[in-house]
Design an enzyme around this catalytic site. Structure first.
Site, PDB file in Angstrom:
ATOM      1  N   LEU A  40      37.587  42.194  39.857  1.00 45.67           N
ATOM      2  CA  LEU A  40      38.515  41.241  40.462  1.00 45.67           C
ATOM      3  C   LEU A  40      39.922  41.503  39.960  1.00 45.67           C
ATOM      4  O   LEU A  40      40.112  41.927  38.815  1.00 45.67           O
ATOM      5  CB  LEU A  40      38.115  39.801  40.110  1.00 45.67           C
ATOM      6  N   ASP A  41      40.914  41.235  40.823  1.00 45.49           N
ATOM      7  CA  ASP A  41      42.304  41.249  40.366  1.00 45.49           C
ATOM      8  C   ASP A  41      42.476  40.246  39.232  1.00 45.49           C
ATOM      9  O   ASP A  41      41.691  39.311  39.083  1.00 45.49           O
ATOM     10  CB  ASP A  41      43.249  40.855  41.510  1.00 45.49           C
ATOM     11  N   ARG A  42      43.546  40.414  38.483  1.00 42.78           N
ATOM     12  CA  ARG A  42      43.793  39.520  37.346  1.00 42.78           C
ATOM     13  C   ARG A  42      43.771  38.051  37.760  1.00 42.78           C
ATOM     14  O   ARG A  42      43.171  37.218  37.085  1.00 42.78           O
ATOM     15  CB  ARG A  42      45.146  39.860  36.713  1.00 42.78           C
TER      16      ARG A  42
END
Length: 288
Positions: free
Chosen positions: A128-130
């Protein structure tokens, strides 16, 4: 870490390693020279004749990582001897980088393994993105990780996201089929581009409100920033997204107090890599 299997038939040991345990030929050949393949507690060659009731054990060791184990609170959604599924909060990186070696999910998971006496390493099968939050699926060793990646490549690991977006799509459900390419360097952002990589996302409207809607998003491909780019391309940027939002969506996000994108990895569906049992896991969080 150990993989164990009790034989229910006769056959060569190599047949059990490839069949019941799903090991690759490369891994089997590497382990057989390190006395890491045992039958009834004793090292065995891959042509060993296995009998019903024999216990096959494979010893899997991962190299020590270069980042530290940390005592970071984790929200664990599921765990067994092969898998770990955690709810990642927004704002947390998945893995350490050159610029940041602490405070990531990898540091926290490694710390959890150390506290619980598990000789496992960090092997994320989903990422997942940050600022995207929700479920992250991990294999507890490189072998399980390879099996999970195989399921993903075969389209048998299905991910469902919930996104709170500005406005609403014209139809209740549909397919966004729009290729994605990287913007010219030094930008790290993406855009819809006819020359980009094929990218597809299914969507379904879960709820409509006056100025926003809640969508279920099912990515059929896995491009960087795919869901954020596709929602913006559809005219419904994800609320709280500072990079792909419009002035209108960003104004509403500010009014609602959203400081990060309202995008949640809500559910995972896949067959268990060792047992084949259907797995359905849901995050304790949502996009609302």
């Amino acid at each position: 870490m150990e993989l164990k299997h009790v034989a229910a038939r006769e056959g060569r040991l190599s047949g059990f390693l490839k069949g019941e345990l799903g090991m690759s030929t490369g891994l089997m050949n590497r382990l057989k020279w390190t006395s890491s393949i045992l039958v009834n507690g004793s090292p065995a060659r891959t042509n060993y004749p296995v009998s019903p009731g024999d216990t096959i054990t494979v010893l899997l060791d991962d190299p020590e990582p270069e980042y530290p184990a940390e005592d970071i609170p984790l929200s664990i959604c599921y765990e067994d001897s092969h898998l770990l599924v955690v709810d990642k909060p927004a704002g947390m990186l998945i893995h350490p980088s050159r610029h940041r070696n602490t405070g990531t999910l990898a540091n926290g998971v490694l710390g959890y393994y150390r506290r619980t006496g598990q000789s496992c390493a960090f092997h994320p099968a989903t990422r997942l993105d940050r600022d995207t939050y929700g479920l992250v699926l991990l294999g507890k060793n490189s072998h399980i990780h390879r099996l999970l990646c195989g399921l993903h490549a075969e389209g048998r690991l299905q991910k469902t996201y919930h996104a709170l977006v500005y406005g609403a799509p014209p139809r209740e459900e549909g397919l966004i089929d729009a290729p994605i390419a990287r913007l010219p360097l030094p930008s790290l952002l993406r855009q819809v581009d006819p020359q980009g990589q094929p990218s597809q996302t299914r969507y379904r409207v879960l709820r409509r409100e006056e100025d926003r809607s809640l969508l279920a998003l099912m990515p059929l491909t896995g491009r960087t920033h795919q869901l954020r780019v596709h929602c913006a391309y559809m005219g419904c940027p994800i609320l709280g997204d500072p990079q792909y939002g419009t002035p209108e969506s960003q104004a509403l996000s500010q009014t609602l107090g959203y400081s990060y994108q309202r995008l949640c990895a809500r559910a995972l569906d896949f067959p268990h890599p060792m047992t084949g049992a259907p797995m359905h896991l849901e995050s304790a969080m949502d996009a609302e």
